[in-house]
Design a protein around this motif. Structure first.
Motif, mmCIF file in Angstrom:
data_model
loop_
_atom_site.group_PDB
_atom_site.id
_atom_site.type_symbol
_atom_site.label_atom_id
_atom_site.label_comp_id
_atom_site.label_asym_id
_atom_site.label_seq_id
_atom_site.Cartn_x
_atom_site.Cartn_y
_atom_site.Cartn_z
ATOM 1 N N PRO A 133 -30.562 95.001 -18.386
ATOM 2 C CA PRO A 133 -31.460 93.374 -19.265
ATOM 3 C C PRO A 133 -31.900 93.188 -18.420
ATOM 4 O O PRO A 133 -31.797 92.478 -17.131
ATOM 5 C CB PRO A 133 -30.373 92.505 -20.117
ATOM 6 C CG PRO A 133 -29.763 92.796 -18.955
ATOM 7 C CD PRO A 133 -29.009 94.119 -18.655
ATOM 8 N N HIS A 134 -33.238 92.333 -18.637
ATOM 9 C CA HIS A 134 -34.385 91.289 -17.902
ATOM 10 C C HIS A 134 -35.513 90.776 -18.802
ATOM 11 O O HIS A 134 -35.699 90.812 -19.786
ATOM 12 C CB HIS A 134 -35.342 93.016 -17.263
ATOM 13 C CG HIS A 134 -35.074 93.716 -16.622
ATOM 14 N ND1 HIS A 134 -34.511 93.285 -14.877
ATOM 15 C CD2 HIS A 134 -33.984 94.964 -16.595
ATOM 16 C CE1 HIS A 134 -33.766 94.492 -14.951
ATOM 17 N NE2 HIS A 134 -33.340 95.963 -15.270
ATOM 18 N N THR A 135 -35.779 89.767 -17.784
ATOM 19 C CA THR A 135 -36.712 88.366 -18.613
ATOM 20 C C THR A 135 -37.738 88.713 -17.305
ATOM 21 O O THR A 135 -37.756 87.730 -16.842
ATOM 22 C CB THR A 135 -35.917 87.186 -18.673
ATOM 23 O OG1 THR A 135 -34.566 87.216 -19.387
ATOM 24 C CG2 THR A 135 -36.843 86.672 -19.584
ATOM 25 N N PHE A 136 -39.400 88.406 -17.975
ATOM 26 C CA PHE A 136 -39.914 88.613 -17.245
ATOM 27 C C PHE A 136 -41.071 87.505 -18.340
ATOM 28 O O PHE A 136 -40.666 87.175 -19.375
ATOM 29 C CB PHE A 136 -41.094 89.886 -17.936
ATOM 30 C CG PHE A 136 -40.424 91.108 -17.312
ATOM 31 C CD1 PHE A 136 -40.354 91.205 -15.479
ATOM 32 C CD2 PHE A 136 -40.089 92.023 -17.517
ATOM 33 C CE1 PHE A 136 -40.309 92.009 -14.891
ATOM 34 C CE2 PHE A 136 -39.584 93.143 -17.124
ATOM 35 C CZ PHE A 136 -39.967 93.003 -15.857
ATOM 36 N N TYR A 137 -41.279 86.202 -16.659
ATOM 37 C CA TYR A 137 -42.307 84.860 -17.305
ATOM 38 C C TYR A 137 -43.468 85.524 -17.288
ATOM 39 O O TYR A 137 -43.950 86.436 -16.162
ATOM 40 C CB TYR A 137 -41.863 83.834 -16.660
ATOM 41 C CG TYR A 137 -40.332 83.396 -16.965
ATOM 42 C CD1 TYR A 137 -40.068 82.695 -18.048
ATOM 43 C CD2 TYR A 137 -38.997 83.779 -16.377
ATOM 44 C CE1 TYR A 137 -38.728 82.132 -18.379
ATOM 45 C CE2 TYR A 137 -37.664 83.813 -16.596
ATOM 46 C CZ TYR A 137 -37.848 82.608 -18.025
ATOM 47 O OH TYR A 137 -35.989 82.522 -18.124
ATOM 48 N N VAL A 138 -44.657 85.442 -17.831
ATOM 49 C CA VAL A 138 -46.388 85.965 -17.944
ATOM 50 C C VAL A 138 -46.785 84.125 -17.412
ATOM 51 O O VAL A 138 -48.037 84.112 -17.425
ATOM 52 C CB VAL A 138 -46.671 85.887 -18.941
ATOM 53 C CG1 VAL A 138 -45.950 87.320 -19.114
ATOM 54 C CG2 VAL A 138 -46.360 85.368 -20.563
ATOM 55 N N ASP A 139 -46.507 83.117 -17.482
ATOM 56 C CA ASP A 139 -47.120 81.512 -17.265
ATOM 57 C C ASP A 139 -47.364 81.616 -15.697
ATOM 58 O O ASP A 139 -47.596 79.972 -15.076
ATOM 59 C CB ASP A 139 -46.617 80.603 -17.862
ATOM 60 C CG ASP A 139 -44.771 80.731 -17.791
ATOM 61 O OD1 ASP A 139 -44.309 81.258 -15.960
ATOM 62 O OD2 ASP A 139 -43.960 79.069 -18.023
#
Length: 418
Positions: free
Chosen positions: A174-180
């Motif tokens: 699992p991974h979480t990417f933030y685009v802000d």
């Protein structure tokens, strides 16, 4: 204070009530800009604020050309982007004289801006003046980049948020990417999964060990300076350290066998209940000589059902066959249960399919001395109470039919004892 008064006179300033050398004195320059100055700062430094005394000391006068230039950039950008500007009576907090404008873009966003906001930190004109539009463009860029990476790496988007997304790589990490944020968008790249990168390092380490006649028995990457359980072609069980792997097995005397190791000339496929993971597992692999040492080790781990053993392969061919099968399993989405070459038992048919495809494309294996049905061979192996090996001579053609609709052409003989 006399020096201060002469300096003010030289600059054309009009001063108000004096509060001594260290107090704030209200002043107005010849252009009408009002500000406050400390008398001691003016008279104690010949180059006040690093400026020549003949140049304006009033900050707004010094930056007037810069403010005008920024205003021109702002006006031009607003015109190009369809933004309406309405000047106010306020100035921004910089003190340089930038006028604050009330603005509205074509999408209905309302905001305030100044000429200072028309340039980025590099001094270049900004592409989008509206903060909301700029943020939306950054989000769109990040999500587009994420979609590309997901397709390249065969990952899956689990959940999408306004400014982020949760994904799982093809191996389920699992991974979480933030685009802000800029850093978050930079993190979206094809090598994002650290667990998969460790597996790639383990693959490289395993391949290097095989070149030196050593088989890594460890189920996962431990570390570059940590010993990994391994066994050499001579049967020595050693702890192999990746950053110290140079000459081969540390237990073998130097110069043993003339400094050369037996080539990998055996390809095999075994299956059974893996004693380490507790799962039904199939294991394709390579060995040298007769291959019985590795088969015995697998049997001790629970992989006692032996489906295939091809001996006497030309130098390098077993490695190519192994890589072809592993790449095929990867394309089909099979994930290893441990290490690099242990897969769920359901992958057995695909393992045999890819092995057959590879042999079908090989030149020099045209002669075929015996013909049997594929179902007969597989049934005979599965039904016997004693673990058998389908022994195949590499000098004879080996072709499997992955759909079981044609014949297997191969030369078989009684299995040797394991």
């Amino acid at each position: 204070m006399d020096l201060f008064r002469r300096a003010c006179q030289q600059q054309g300033w009009t001063i108000g009530e004096e509060r001594g050398l260290k107090g704030w004195t209200d002043a107005t320059c010849s252009a009408g800009h009002e500000f406050r100055v400390v008398a001691l700062d003016v008279v104690s430094e010949p180059m006040h604020f690093g400026r020549d005394p003949s140049l304006p000391w009033c900050r707004k006068c010094r930056t007037a050309s810069w403010v005008a230039e920024c205003l021109a950039v702002l006006t031009s950008a607003a015109k190009d982007q369809g933004i309406e500007l309405t000047a106010t009576d306020e100035e921004d907090e910089s003190g340089d004289g930038h006028v604050v404008f009330a603005a509205s873009c074509s999408k209905g966003h309302h905001f305030t801006t100044t000429g200072r906001n028309a340039r980025d930190y590099r001094g270049q004109p900004v592409e989008i003046l509206c903060q909301d539009c700029s943020q939306a463009a950054a989000y769109a860029e990040g999500f587009a980049k994420l979609e590309t990476v997901v397709q390249e790496t065969r990952s899956t988007i689990v959940k999408r948020y306004r400014n982020a997304a949760e994904i799982r790589c093809r191996r389920g990490h699992p991974h979480t990417f933030y685009v802000d944020s800029w850093d978050g968008r930079q993190a979206i790249r094809s090598d994002f999964c650290s667990a998969c990168k460790r597996l790639a390092r383990f693959q490289e380490f395993s391949d290097r060990a095989k070149d030196l006649g050593i088989t890594v028995l460890e189920s996962q990457w431990i570390g570059v300076s940590r010993p990994h359980q391994a066994v050499c072609f001579a049967g020595h069980e050693v702890g192999l350290v990746p950053n110290k792997i140079k000459r081969g097995c540390p237990a073998c005397p130097r110069g043993m066998y003339g400094g050369s190791v037996p080539p990998h000339d055996v390809y095999y496929v075994v299956s059974g209940l893996d004693g380490i993971t507790g799962e039904e597992t199939v294991k394709p692999g390579i060995s040298s000589g007769g291959g019985y040492n590795r088969l015995r080790q697998h049997a001790e781990d629970g992989l006692s059902v032996q489906h295939l053993r091809i001996a006497g392969l030309p130098r390098g061919m077993a490695r190519l066959l192994e890589r072809y099968v592993l790449d095929g399993l990867d394309r089909e989405g099979w994930l290893s249960t441990r290490g690099l070459e242990y897969f769920p038992a359901a992958a057995l048919q695909d393992v045999l399919d890819f092995a057959c495809e590879w042999f079908t494309d090989q030149a020099g294996l045209a002669p075929r001395s015996h013909v049997v049905e594929a179902d007969d061979v597989l049934d005979a192996v599965a039904s016997t109470p004693v673990p058998d090996i389908v022994d195949i001579d590499a000098a004879v053609a080996v072709i499997f039919d992955s759909q079981d609709t044609a014949c297997i052409h191969m030369h078989t003989h009684a299995p040797d004892p394991v």
